[in-house]
Design a protein around this motif. Structure first.
Motif, PDB file in Angstrom:
ATOM      1  N   ASP A   1      -1.622  -1.576   6.489  1.00 31.12           N
ATOM      2  CA  ASP A   1      -0.916  -0.390   5.981  1.00 31.12           C
ATOM      3  C   ASP A   1       0.045   0.227   6.993  1.00 31.12           C
ATOM      4  O   ASP A   1       1.114   0.719   6.620  1.00 31.12           O
ATOM      5  CB  ASP A   1      -1.927   0.679   5.539  1.00 31.12           C
ATOM      6  CG  ASP A   1      -2.357   0.478   4.089  1.00 31.12           C
ATOM      7  OD1 ASP A   1      -1.832  -0.451   3.436  1.00 31.12           O
ATOM      8  OD2 ASP A   1      -3.215   1.243   3.622  1.00 31.12           O
TER       9      ASP A   1
ATOM     10  N   GLN B   1       3.956   0.737   6.363  1.00 34.42           N
ATOM     11  CA  GLN B   1       4.625   2.039   6.489  1.00 34.42           C
ATOM     12  C   GLN B   1       5.840   1.968   7.419  1.00 34.42           C
ATOM     13  O   GLN B   1       6.847   2.642   7.202  1.00 34.42           O
ATOM     14  CB  GLN B   1       3.641   3.094   7.013  1.00 34.42           C
ATOM     15  CG  GLN B   1       2.625   3.519   5.960  1.00 34.42           C
ATOM     16  CD  GLN B   1       1.503   4.350   6.566  1.00 34.42           C
ATOM     17  OE1 GLN B   1       1.744   5.337   7.236  1.00 34.42           O
ATOM     18  NE2 GLN B   1       0.273   3.929   6.332  1.00 34.42           N
TER      19      GLN B   1
ATOM     20  N   ALA C   1       9.417   6.176  -0.075  1.00 38.15           N
ATOM     21  CA  ALA C   1       8.074   5.604  -0.247  1.00 38.15           C
ATOM     22  C   ALA C   1       7.764   5.327  -1.714  1.00 38.15           C
ATOM     23  O   ALA C   1       6.769   4.671  -2.033  1.00 38.15           O
ATOM     24  CB  ALA C   1       7.035   6.546   0.351  1.00 38.15           C
TER      25      ALA C   1
ATOM     26  N   SER D   1      -2.700  -2.531  -1.402  1.00 39.35           N
ATOM     27  CA  SER D   1      -2.524  -1.137  -0.984  1.00 39.35           C
ATOM     28  C   SER D   1      -1.468  -0.399  -1.811  1.00 39.35           C
ATOM     29  O   SER D   1      -0.456  -0.975  -2.208  1.00 39.35           O
ATOM     30  CB  SER D   1      -2.113  -1.118   0.481  1.00 39.35           C
ATOM     31  OG  SER D   1      -1.582   0.141   0.820  1.00 39.35           O
ATOM     32  N   HIS D   2      -1.721   0.892  -2.014  1.00 34.99           N
ATOM     33  CA  HIS D   2      -0.731   1.717  -2.727  1.00 34.99           C
ATOM     34  C   HIS D   2       0.563   1.847  -1.929  1.00 34.99           C
ATOM     35  O   HIS D   2       1.604   2.177  -2.471  1.00 34.99           O
ATOM     36  CB  HIS D   2      -1.310   3.089  -3.068  1.00 34.99           C
ATOM     37  CG  HIS D   2      -1.604   3.943  -1.871  1.00 34.99           C
ATOM     38  ND1 HIS D   2      -0.687   4.822  -1.346  1.00 34.99           N
ATOM     39  CD2 HIS D   2      -2.700   4.016  -1.083  1.00 34.99           C
ATOM     40  CE1 HIS D   2      -1.216   5.410  -0.286  1.00 34.99           C
ATOM     41  NE2 HIS D   2      -2.441   4.938  -0.101  1.00 34.99           N
ATOM     42  N   TRP D   3       0.502   1.547  -0.625  1.00 32.40           N
ATOM     43  CA  TRP D   3       1.747   1.567   0.169  1.00 32.40           C
ATOM     44  C   TRP D   3       2.672   0.447  -0.268  1.00 32.40           C
ATOM     45  O   TRP D   3       3.895   0.577  -0.253  1.00 32.40           O
ATOM     46  CB  TRP D   3       1.440   1.411   1.664  1.00 32.40           C
ATOM     47  CG  TRP D   3       0.936   2.678   2.253  1.00 32.40           C
ATOM     48  CD1 TRP D   3      -0.360   2.968   2.561  1.00 32.40           C
ATOM     49  CD2 TRP D   3       1.713   3.836   2.553  1.00 32.40           C
ATOM     50  NE1 TRP D   3      -0.434   4.251   3.043  1.00 32.40           N
ATOM     51  CE2 TRP D   3       0.824   4.799   3.057  1.00 32.40           C
ATOM     52  CE3 TRP D   3       3.064   4.145   2.457  1.00 32.40           C
ATOM     53  CZ2 TRP D   3       1.244   6.061   3.467  1.00 32.40           C
ATOM     54  CZ3 TRP D   3       3.489   5.400   2.863  1.00 32.40           C
ATOM     55  CH2 TRP D   3       2.588   6.347   3.352  1.00 32.40           C
TER      56      TRP D   3
END
Ligand code: TXA
Ligand code: MG
Length: 325
Positions: A45, A49, A59, A107-109
């Motif tokens: 993550d 990012q 994002a 992942s939501h990322w």
């Protein structure tokens, strides 16, 4: 611009060094057949990012997961429709991205909070070899500053990301030169989310049905690749049907045409995308030509609309977005 040797991974050990960087959570610019990607470990993550920060990307805009092989797909996505498997088997490795229901661990990322994930297997020998050295897939948006022209050479990556540029694996000039075609699925229907390197016609012929155009498919409220202003040079760009009518004496004009049919006197310039008016070749040259025109400090770029078929649609889509705003 920085000395390029500082950013380029060179020599026989380049792939191993590239793999080490990614395993250590670093970013790396990678070649694909479409455009260069800004890659990171899809399961890390913090690394994911860093992509958003480096590109200045909102994002809310999800990333594509790049796999080494179709057989990894079930580890990333679930409830995969039969037609998606068929498309993947036909076009992978290659410039086709599929939007599928994500596995819980993604992942939501990566997905910007969506329940779906975008996946493809890229077709570039260096990047496929690199993926073989890794036990994780790579997320990779195009390796340009958000909303700017996509990079089709390693030099474009450096020029666009500047001091934010990561190490770059130089794989030469991208052969397709425009991004992957993105498809999603709604029950039995196939939805075209983004025009790309595989034409709408070629996909329709393979699936035996007309694609639903995403523009008319707003139900989910997702806006893939579709911030309107996108792929933009710094120079103002206008898109016209008939180029001859848009001569502007007082300005330095750069004309972008499919095939050169007229000459201009300096300081104006005219650049063609394909001497043989081949739309595939034109797509391959599109971004490099926009980069070149953008460096000439022109007042305006006047681009000619392409025929609305095959890869002409993809080029028009990119030119329309470059012309927004
Ligand atoms: O050819 C390509 O696809 C290149 C190379 C590097 O693989 N990558 C690329 O990535 O074009 P990017 O981030 O510039 O564009 C990916 C697009 C984005 O516009 C994003 O909105 C869309 O894919 N996307 C990703 N995940 C999605 C999802 N779950 N639902 C809808 N759209 C999605
Ligand atoms: Mg992009």
């Amino acid at each position: 611009m920085k000395n390029h040797l500082e950013n380029f991974l060179l020599g026989p050990d380049a792939l191993n060094k590239a793999a080490e960087l990614l395993k250590n959570g670093q970013l790396l610019a990678i070649p694909t057949e479409t455009v260069y990607g800004l890659a990171a470990n899809a399961f890390d993550d913090l690394a994911v990012q860093a992509i958003f920060k480096t590109k200045n990307r909102p994002a809310t805009n999800p990333l594509i997961v790049h796999l080494k092989h179709l057989n990894q797909l079930p580890s990333i996505a679930q409830n995969i429709p039969e037609i998606a498997f068929k498309l993947a088997a036909q076009f992978w490795p290659g410039p086709l991205t599929l939007i599928l229901e994500k596995q819980a661990h993604i992942s939501h990322w990566v997905t910007a909070g969506h329940a779906t994930v975008a996946v493809r297997v890229p077709n570039h020998p260096l990047t496929l070899n690199l993926l073989q050295l890794l036990d994780f897939p790579l997320v990779a948006p195009s390796a340009n500053r958000s909303n700017h022209i996509s990079p089709t050479t390693a030099q474009h990556v450096l020029a666009s990301l500047g001091k934010n540029a990561p190490m770059i694996l130089d794989g030469g000039t991208c052969t397709s030169g425009v991004e992957s075609t993105i498809l999603g699925f709604d029950k039995d229907q196939v939805v075209l989310y983004r025009h790309g390197a595989i034409s709408k016609e070629e996909i329709e012929e393979f699936v035996g049905q007309e694609l639903i155009d995403f523009v008319e498919y707003k139900e989910q409220g997702i806006s893939p690749g579709s911030s309107k202003k996108h792929y933009s040079p710094k120079t103002r760009l206008v898109l016209v049907d008939n180029i001859a009518r848009h001569w502007e004496e007082s300005q330095r004009v750069g004309y972008l045409v499919l095939q050169k049919s007229f000459e201009v006197a300096p300081p104006h310039v005219v650049k063609e995308l394909s001497a043989s008016a081949n739309l595939g070749q034109a797509a391959a040259h599109l971004y490099a030509t926009l980069h070149a025109l953008d460096h000439l400090e022109l007042d305006i770029i006047v681009a000619q609309r392409m025929p609305n078929s095959g890869l002409g649609r993809t080029i028009n889509d990119r030119l329309e977005r470059a012309a927004e705003g």
